[in-house]
Design an enzyme around this catalytic site. Sequence first.
Site, PDB file in Angstrom:
ATOM      1  N   SER A   1       0.797  -1.242   0.000  1.00 56.68           N
ATOM      2  CA  SER A   1       0.000   0.000   0.000  1.00 56.68           C
ATOM      3  C   SER A   1       0.812   1.265   0.000  1.00 56.68           C
ATOM      4  O   SER A   1       0.260   2.361  -0.168  1.00 56.68           O
ATOM      5  CB  SER A   1      -0.944  -0.009   1.203  1.00 56.68           C
ATOM      6  OG  SER A   1      -2.006  -0.900   0.942  1.00 56.68           O
TER       7      SER A   1
ATOM      8  N   LYS B   1       0.177   3.423  -2.915  1.00 58.72           N
ATOM      9  CA  LYS B   1      -1.075   4.165  -3.107  1.00 58.72           C
ATOM     10  C   LYS B   1      -0.899   5.693  -3.189  1.00 58.72           C
ATOM     11  O   LYS B   1      -1.441   6.329  -4.106  1.00 58.72           O
ATOM     12  CB  LYS B   1      -2.061   3.802  -1.996  1.00 58.72           C
ATOM     13  CG  LYS B   1      -2.505   2.335  -2.052  1.00 58.72           C
ATOM     14  CD  LYS B   1      -3.333   1.950  -0.851  1.00 58.72           C
ATOM     15  CE  LYS B   1      -3.848   0.518  -0.933  1.00 58.72           C
ATOM     16  NZ  LYS B   1      -4.540   0.104   0.317  1.00 58.72           N
TER      17      LYS B   1
ATOM     18  N   TYR C   1      -3.830  -3.095 -10.098  1.00 57.61           N
ATOM     19  CA  TYR C   1      -3.693  -2.799  -8.666  1.00 57.61           C
ATOM     20  C   TYR C   1      -2.787  -3.825  -7.985  1.00 57.61           C
ATOM     21  O   TYR C   1      -1.865  -3.470  -7.237  1.00 57.61           O
ATOM     22  CB  TYR C   1      -5.069  -2.773  -8.006  1.00 57.61           C
ATOM     23  CG  TYR C   1      -4.999  -2.749  -6.493  1.00 57.61           C
ATOM     24  CD1 TYR C   1      -5.316  -3.875  -5.742  1.00 57.61           C
ATOM     25  CD2 TYR C   1      -4.545  -1.599  -5.832  1.00 57.61           C
ATOM     26  CE1 TYR C   1      -5.202  -3.865  -4.357  1.00 57.61           C
ATOM     27  CE2 TYR C   1      -4.431  -1.590  -4.447  1.00 57.61           C
ATOM     28  CZ  TYR C   1      -4.755  -2.732  -3.708  1.00 57.61           C
ATOM     29  OH  TYR C   1      -4.638  -2.727  -2.341  1.00 57.61           O
TER      30      TYR C   1
ATOM     31  N   TYR D   1      -4.330   4.235   8.219  1.00 60.59           N
ATOM     32  CA  TYR D   1      -5.642   3.581   8.394  1.00 60.59           C
ATOM     33  C   TYR D   1      -6.276   3.966   9.739  1.00 60.59           C
ATOM     34  O   TYR D   1      -6.226   5.137  10.118  1.00 60.59           O
ATOM     35  CB  TYR D   1      -5.495   2.056   8.278  1.00 60.59           C
ATOM     36  CG  TYR D   1      -4.818   1.631   6.989  1.00 60.59           C
ATOM     37  CD1 TYR D   1      -3.688   0.830   6.993  1.00 60.59           C
ATOM     38  CD2 TYR D   1      -5.312   2.055   5.744  1.00 60.59           C
ATOM     39  CE1 TYR D   1      -3.072   0.442   5.808  1.00 60.59           C
ATOM     40  CE2 TYR D   1      -4.700   1.666   4.559  1.00 60.59           C
ATOM     41  CZ  TYR D   1      -3.585   0.871   4.606  1.00 60.59           C
ATOM     42  OH  TYR D   1      -2.964   0.490   3.441  1.00 60.59           O
TER      43      TYR D   1
ATOM     44  N   VAL E   1       1.478  -3.769   3.945  1.00 60.87           N
ATOM     45  CA  VAL E   1       1.398  -5.025   4.723  1.00 60.87           C
ATOM     46  C   VAL E   1       2.635  -5.892   4.539  1.00 60.87           C
ATOM     47  O   VAL E   1       2.818  -6.885   5.259  1.00 60.87           O
ATOM     48  CB  VAL E   1       0.128  -5.837   4.350  1.00 60.87           C
ATOM     49  CG1 VAL E   1      -1.123  -5.169   4.891  1.00 60.87           C
ATOM     50  CG2 VAL E   1       0.041  -6.102   2.868  1.00 60.87           C
TER      51      VAL E   1
END
Length: 572
Positions: free
Chosen positions: A75, A78, A200, A252, A270
């Site tokens: 991530s 992103k 993705y 998050y 992650v």
Amino acid sequence: MDAIRGTAKAELTAPVEAFLADLHARVSKVTGGSPADYIPELGKVDPSLFGIAIATVDGQIYEVGDTDVPFTIQSVSKPFMYGHALQRHGRPTVLKHVGVEPTGEAFNSIVLDEVANRPFNPMVNAGAIAVAEMMPGDTQEQRIGNMLDLFSSLAGRRLGIDEAVFRSELETGHRNRAIAYMMLNTAMIERDPNEVLDLYFRQCSVNVSCCDLAIMAATLANDGTNPLTGKAVFDAQYVRDMLTVMNSCGMYDYAGEWAYEVGMPAKSGVSGCIIAVMPGQIGICVYSPPIDTQGNSVRGIRVCQEISSEFELHAFNNRTNVRSVVRRDYRADLVRSNRLRTLEERNLLATEGHKVAVLEAQGALFFGSTEQLLRKTSALAADSRYVVVDFKRVHQADTSACKLIVRAAKSMEGSAAELVFASLAEDDRLDPLVRALAESQHGHRVRQFRDADAALEWCEDQLLAGANFNHGTKFAVSEINLFKGLSPGECRLVESVIRPLVFERGDVIMREGDEAKLFFVLARGTVSVQIKVHGKGNRKKRVARSAPASPSARWRCWTAAAAPPTSSPMSG
Ligand SMILES: NC(=O)CC[C@H](N)C(=O)O
């Protein structure tokens, strides 16, 4: 891997390296969390791997531990994909596809906002999938190539995809498939969800190292320019958007506590990586696979907390002292220009010079510092005829500073004090201010000089302009710098062989090619040597001309009859 790579133990003097080595040793003992095995391939990683890297905005890298070991970006990809979408499509279009609100939910929540059925933000999986669809390219292959080009330009080297991790996620990414089909249903994505997910999953499977991510983070710290390659990847306006969303959503449902404890825009992945950004200073990456229930690296959080605390990097630590923008100010009766003046002129400037104030500014000009600078300028203008603002030590002027300074120039028009600017061309980072002044009709009226001395000399000339000095052509040879130190007898000798010549402003004194029969000594005023380009052959001719000094000053010199070739050259 040696604790400090490439640094002989004996040279461990750099304080940052020493701190990182100690931090790495201490946090290595921190336990908790486990590798993300919901993507089977990620679950196979060695949980003891642990690297820390810091990259500065000018490309210096401090690293300790497993900083070259490859892992997938996950991530952390992103924010960069989000920045690329902003760069290519602009804010309005991107905002139609993804919001900027934190969800307070887990990163893989299957939720859309009520506003427009949009994913809440680009940091959670739903938002990232919507952003992935915005990667330009006529074919999937082109889109994948464009994505890899983006990450390679951010790392400053060619990056590739970890096919094993990509396959592993493609085969198990059912939750993401559900998110993608839900967004197809709400028309948040339009293309085949499997094709969008393919891109993705590939972006998440790009192989990077701890150093690569530190450089990517430093690119954001450096207003979007890669500090290693000097290549501009993002416009600064979009870097601000990326950092804003990283700050509120990057960690998050730990984002609130992160802002409280660390206080730097960040993004976790992650695979066990975290990047953090201190704008204008550094980018940080920590890699340690064991992650907590919120998907954030356990050691990564600890390391960032300690770095933020040790180097006082929390965004809300005030490190700006706007009062330092005024380096010093002085008056022309005490500090004179380098121009040679006669005794009468010096005496007049000693009594009138206080009407000229010079203010030296320094540092970066933004709202707070510019407000201070203009307030000080205004105070000086209250009892001055001229206020010179010297920008020699100013290295930046943001848009708000340019607007404020142009408005200040307007407000001073017609007032008793005249604003004079110096050294604006000293640093091309002041070009925005130069342009703002040139584009504003008020800016034209602010006289600008190459440096403070030229500005001060002009102001002195204005003060002298009204004076009516009795400038007889006769004044002591000893006053001329060239003859300083001669004895009275030697001065008399010089006076016996010279005769004064007076030239009006703009007179031509000599031309290149004239017969060299006179030796000129400049007694007062200034002379300019002009090169005129003549005729088709573009031959340049040099012309010495009395310079356009102030109105009263006329060009004076003494000339000595050129000594006949046989006699000794003219002394002095
Ligand atoms: N937080 C993360 O790094 C999640 C990324 C991962 N590829 C997923 O979609 O679940």
